[in-house]
Design an enzyme around this catalytic site. Structure first.
Site, PDB file in Angstrom:
ATOM      1  N   SER A 140       3.037  -5.148  -6.049  1.00 38.45           N
ATOM      2  CA  SER A 140       3.463  -6.296  -5.248  1.00 38.45           C
ATOM      3  C   SER A 140       2.425  -6.515  -4.158  1.00 38.45           C
ATOM      4  O   SER A 140       1.672  -5.594  -3.795  1.00 38.45           O
ATOM      5  CB  SER A 140       4.823  -5.999  -4.605  1.00 38.45           C
ATOM      6  OG  SER A 140       5.130  -6.910  -3.577  1.00 38.45           O
ATOM      7  N   TYR A 153      10.812  -1.444   1.328  1.00 37.25           N
ATOM      8  CA  TYR A 153      10.193  -1.913   0.089  1.00 37.25           C
ATOM      9  C   TYR A 153       8.691  -1.629   0.095  1.00 37.25           C
ATOM     10  O   TYR A 153       8.142  -1.091  -0.877  1.00 37.25           O
ATOM     11  CB  TYR A 153      10.456  -3.410  -0.060  1.00 37.25           C
ATOM     12  CG  TYR A 153       9.805  -4.056  -1.258  1.00 37.25           C
ATOM     13  CD1 TYR A 153      10.321  -3.871  -2.532  1.00 37.25           C
ATOM     14  CD2 TYR A 153       8.683  -4.873  -1.105  1.00 37.25           C
ATOM     15  CE1 TYR A 153       9.732  -4.477  -3.637  1.00 37.25           C
ATOM     16  CE2 TYR A 153       8.099  -5.481  -2.201  1.00 37.25           C
ATOM     17  CZ  TYR A 153       8.623  -5.283  -3.462  1.00 37.25           C
ATOM     18  OH  TYR A 153       8.032  -5.884  -4.554  1.00 37.25           O
TER      19      TYR A 153
END
Length: 238
Positions: A140, A153
């Site tokens: 990501s 995250y």
């Protein structure tokens, strides 16, 4: 080795690819992108969604397993003796500030986004080595830049970045290729939930399409044997 671009081998001769998180989103798009050149195992927890997905992809087979269950993983990989491609696409995004995020949010992100990736890869290393295969980690933008409110995250994605780098350094001499893909924000169900949590209005035009990320994965997988695409970074054009 993976088939070369433009080739369409007979089903029995096609290399085997396993994609986690394949019932929806980026994982489903990756499965569709690889189907012309690979036999597929579609991993996920939702057996019904996997069955519907496999019905659309000739040569695909459902591989229903909870990647956070080590015993279930061991049982599921026992039948795989040779694996050409492993794509880690399953993931979660539980957000929060360092001050406010509960310990459970940190644990859940690390459990799914890191520890499940590590254990599945470890269990499949003999099969990957046998095929001189390829591991693709869907990371990501959060694995390269930590934003306010995204700490749990981002920590998991930075960690899985380190895992992929270590795996590459250790296994490249054994013929394995390891690619980390860093998509920007992508139009998925997860993204809709994130935007809702941020209190924003969802506009899919702001985001990458899952098919665009899948095309990058296919490019890495079908690269010629002399080429090792180690990192791919994608950003939305808007």
């Amino acid at each position: 080795m993976a088939a070369q671009p433009g080739s369409e081998p007979a089903t029995a001769e096609r290399p085997l690819a396993l994609a986690t998180g394949a019932s929806r989103g980026i994982g489903a798009a990756v499965a569709t992108a690889l189907q012309p050149t690979h036999r597929l195992l579609l991993g996920g927890r939702d057996a019904g969604a996997l069955a519907a997905r496999t019905a659309k992809l000739p040569g695909a087979r459902a591989w229903p397993v909870d990647v956070t269950d080590p015993a279930a993983l061991r049982a599921a990989v026992a039948e795989i003796e040779r694996l050409d491609v492993l794509v880690h696409s399953a993931g979660v995004a539980e957000l929060g500030t360092v001050e406010e995020a509960a310990p459970s949010a940190w644990r859940r992100n690390l459990e799914v986004n890191l520890l499940a990736v590590v254990e599945l890869t470890r269990l499949l290393l003999p099969a990957l080595r046998a095929a001189r295969g390829h591991v693709v980690v869907i990371n990501s933008g959060g694995g390269r830049n930590a934003r306010p409110g995204w700490g749990p995250y981002a920590a998991s994605k930075f960690a899985v970045r380190g895992f992929a780098d270590a795996l590459r350094a250790e296994e490249e001499p054994n013929g394995l290729r390891v690619t980390s893909v860093y998509p920007g924000r992508t139009d998925t169900e997860m993204q809709r939930a994130v935007v809702a949590g941020e209190g924003g209005e969802y506009d899919p035009r702001r985001f990458l399409r899952p098919e665009s990320v899948a095309a990058a994965v296919r490019t890495a997988v079908l690269a010629t044997p002399d080429a090792h695409l180690t990192e791919l970074i994608l950003r939305p054009t808007l």
